[in-house]
Design a protein around this motif. Structure first.
Motif, PDB file in Angstrom:
ATOM      1  N   ALA A 136      -3.543  30.829  16.826  1.00 11.31           N
ATOM      2  CA  ALA A 136      -3.440  31.203  14.883  1.00 11.31           C
ATOM      3  C   ALA A 136      -3.790  32.001  15.071  1.00 11.31           C
ATOM      4  N   ILE A 137      -3.983  32.964  16.039  1.00  6.19           N
ATOM      5  CA  ILE A 137      -5.005  34.562  16.286  1.00  6.19           C
ATOM      6  C   ILE A 137      -3.412  35.115  16.433  1.00  6.19           C
ATOM      7  N   ARG A 138      -2.023  35.066  16.751  1.00  6.95           N
ATOM      8  CA  ARG A 138      -0.754  35.256  17.217  1.00  6.95           C
ATOM      9  C   ARG A 138       0.310  34.553  15.988  1.00  6.95           C
ATOM     10  N   ASN A 139      -0.124  34.757  15.649  1.00  4.37           N
ATOM     11  CA  ASN A 139       0.037  33.404  13.717  1.00  4.37           C
ATOM     12  C   ASN A 139       0.573  34.649  13.184  1.00  4.37           C
ATOM     13  N   ILE A 140      -1.317  35.246  13.267  1.00  2.00           N
ATOM     14  CA  ILE A 140      -1.979  36.372  12.550  1.00  2.00           C
ATOM     15  C   ILE A 140      -1.252  38.292  12.755  1.00  2.00           C
ATOM     16  N   LEU A 145     -15.946  25.863  13.498  1.00  2.00           N
ATOM     17  CA  LEU A 145     -15.672  26.166  14.260  1.00  2.00           C
ATOM     18  C   LEU A 145     -15.324  27.632  15.222  1.00  2.00           C
ATOM     19  N   GLY A 146     -16.122  27.838  14.179  1.00  2.48           N
ATOM     20  CA  GLY A 146     -16.255  29.336  14.175  1.00  2.48           C
ATOM     21  C   GLY A 146     -14.949  30.651  13.401  1.00  2.48           C
ATOM     22  N   ASP A 147     -15.154  31.341  12.978  1.00  2.00           N
ATOM     23  CA  ASP A 147     -13.727  32.373  12.801  1.00  2.00           C
ATOM     24  C   ASP A 147     -13.650  33.476  13.598  1.00  2.00           C
ATOM     25  N   ILE A 148     -12.664  33.834  13.198  1.00  2.00           N
ATOM     26  CA  ILE A 148     -11.232  34.734  13.913  1.00  2.00           C
ATOM     27  C   ILE A 148     -12.753  35.682  13.164  1.00  2.00           C
ATOM     28  N   HIS A 149     -13.016  36.899  14.598  1.00  2.00           N
ATOM     29  CA  HIS A 149     -13.384  38.532  14.234  1.00  2.00           C
ATOM     30  C   HIS A 149     -12.007  39.173  14.094  1.00  2.00           C
ATOM     31  N   VAL A 150     -12.428  40.130  13.203  1.00  2.00           N
ATOM     32  CA  VAL A 150     -10.864  41.239  13.807  1.00  2.00           C
ATOM     33  C   VAL A 150     -11.485  43.076  13.680  1.00  2.00           C
ATOM     34  N   ARG A 151     -11.782  43.202  14.366  1.00  2.41           N
ATOM     35  CA  ARG A 151     -12.058  44.813  14.499  1.00  2.41           C
ATOM     36  C   ARG A 151     -11.026  45.616  14.485  1.00  2.41           C
ATOM     37  N   MET A 152     -10.571  45.943  13.950  1.00  2.00           N
ATOM     38  CA  MET A 152      -9.722  47.672  13.785  1.00  2.00           C
ATOM     39  C   MET A 152      -9.962  48.473  14.083  1.00  2.00           C
ATOM     40  N   ARG A 153      -9.704  49.790  15.187  1.00  2.00           N
ATOM     41  CA  ARG A 153     -10.685  51.412  15.311  1.00  2.00           C
ATOM     42  C   ARG A 153      -8.896  51.726  15.091  1.00  2.00           C
ATOM     43  N   VAL A 154      -8.971  52.812  13.531  1.00  2.00           N
ATOM     44  CA  VAL A 154      -8.349  53.968  12.811  1.00  2.00           C
ATOM     45  C   VAL A 154      -8.437  55.165  14.368  1.00  2.00           C
ATOM     46  N   ASN A 155      -7.386  55.468  14.706  1.00  2.00           N
ATOM     47  CA  ASN A 155      -7.182  56.582  15.538  1.00  2.00           C
ATOM     48  C   ASN A 155      -7.050  57.709  14.547  1.00  2.00           C
ATOM     49  N   GLU A 156      -4.904  57.326  14.265  1.00  2.00           N
ATOM     50  CA  GLU A 156      -4.470  58.413  13.271  1.00  2.00           C
ATOM     51  C   GLU A 156      -3.996  57.202  12.206  1.00  2.00           C
ATOM     52  N   PRO A 157      -3.775  57.794  10.944  1.00  2.00           N
ATOM     53  CA  PRO A 157      -4.598  58.821  10.297  1.00  2.00           C
ATOM     54  C   PRO A 157      -5.658  58.169   9.820  1.00  2.00           C
ATOM     55  N   SER A 158      -6.655  58.448   8.650  1.00  2.00           N
ATOM     56  CA  SER A 158      -7.466  57.892   8.050  1.00  2.00           C
ATOM     57  C   SER A 158      -7.604  56.555   7.965  1.00  2.00           C
ATOM     58  N   LYS A 172      -9.949  30.447  10.605  1.00  2.00           N
ATOM     59  CA  LYS A 172      -9.326  29.951  11.931  1.00  2.00           C
ATOM     60  C   LYS A 172      -8.204  28.626  11.412  1.00  2.00           C
ATOM     61  N   GLN A 173      -8.414  27.829  10.403  1.00  2.00           N
ATOM     62  CA  GLN A 173      -7.704  27.439  10.018  1.00  2.00           C
ATOM     63  C   GLN A 173      -6.840  27.703   9.349  1.00  2.00           C
ATOM     64  N   ALA A 174      -7.158  28.293   8.430  1.00  2.00           N
ATOM     65  CA  ALA A 174      -5.564  28.619   7.737  1.00  2.00           C
ATOM     66  C   ALA A 174      -4.770  30.016   8.685  1.00  2.00           C
ATOM     67  N   ALA A 175      -5.370  30.837   9.974  1.00  2.00           N
ATOM     68  CA  ALA A 175      -4.729  31.606  11.183  1.00  2.00           C
ATOM     69  C   ALA A 175      -3.936  30.197  11.490  1.00  2.00           C
ATOM     70  N   PHE A 176      -4.163  29.285  11.987  1.00  2.00           N
ATOM     71  CA  PHE A 176      -3.287  27.833  12.519  1.00  2.00           C
ATOM     72  C   PHE A 176      -1.599  27.133  12.180  1.00  2.00           C
ATOM     73  N   GLN A 177      -1.928  28.590  10.480  1.00  2.00           N
ATOM     74  CA  GLN A 177      -0.885  27.488   9.461  1.00  2.00           C
ATOM     75  C   GLN A 177       0.173  29.077   9.896  1.00  2.00           C
ATOM     76  N   GLY A 178      -0.330  30.035   9.907  1.00  2.00           N
ATOM     77  CA  GLY A 178       0.211  31.835   9.346  1.00  2.00           C
ATOM     78  C   GLY A 178      -0.501  32.080   8.064  1.00  2.00           C
ATOM     79  N   VAL A 179      -1.253  31.648   7.897  1.00  2.00           N
ATOM     80  CA  VAL A 179      -1.974  31.898   6.715  1.00  2.00           C
ATOM     81  C   VAL A 179      -2.979  33.342   6.543  1.00  2.00           C
ATOM     82  N   VAL A 180      -3.303  34.176   6.042  1.00  2.00           N
ATOM     83  CA  VAL A 180      -4.120  34.911   6.336  1.00  2.00           C
ATOM     84  C   VAL A 180      -5.050  34.869   5.530  1.00  2.00           C
TER      85      VAL A 180
END
Length: 139
Positions: free
Chosen positions: A25-29, A102-115, A84-92
């Motif tokens: 599911a993670i790798r689908n996204i 079943l819990g959600d997929i938590h995504v944390r993005m730290r942007v270094n470049e650009p703003s 998570k269920q949508a991610a199993f299908q490759g859907v955001v």
């Protein structure tokens, strides 16, 4: 556009789930993510968000994505949850409100470049009538 971002993805794995399916599911996204098994959860990291961006474009949910990114922004960090269920299908599908049983997929993005603003414009450009305002840079 060149960007530098550190993406950390966590997903709980319940006793009723198959760990490999949650990893899928993670790798689908985020196909380039490196996934490690931790007790009760998976931890994944990547520096690539191009496929994620393509999925947002395909589903035409750029405005929704932008809202999620800016609503859950803290400095140069953007956080959000995906179903998570949508991610199993490759859907955001952004998770808002109560988390899935079943819990959600938590995504944390730290942007270094650009703003953060320029990064969000790259991943989920502003739209007009549901279409990206600026043509997508395919470089």
């Amino acid at each position: 556009m060149i960007y530098s971002v550190d993406v950390q993805i966590t997903a709980p794995v319940t006793d009723t789930e198959v760990t490999d399916r949650v990893a899928d599911a993670i790798r689908n996204i985020f196909p380039e993510a490196t996934v490690e098994e931790q007790p009760g959860e998976l931890l994944a990291t990547t520096h690539q968000v191009d496929h994620f961006s393509e999925l947002l474009h395909e589903r035409a949910i750029l405005d929704t994505a932008r809202g999620q990114f800016f609503e859950h922004r803290d400095g140069n960090v953007v956080e959000f949850d995906l179903k998570k269920q949508a991610a199993f299908q490759g859907v955001v599908n952004f998770s808002v409100g109560n988390p899935d049983e079943l819990g959600d997929i938590h995504v944390r993005m730290r942007v270094n470049e650009p703003s953060v603003e320029a990064f969000v414009d790259h991943v989920a450009p502003p739209t007009e009538d549901g279409r990206p305002v600026e043509p997508r840079d395919e470089s």
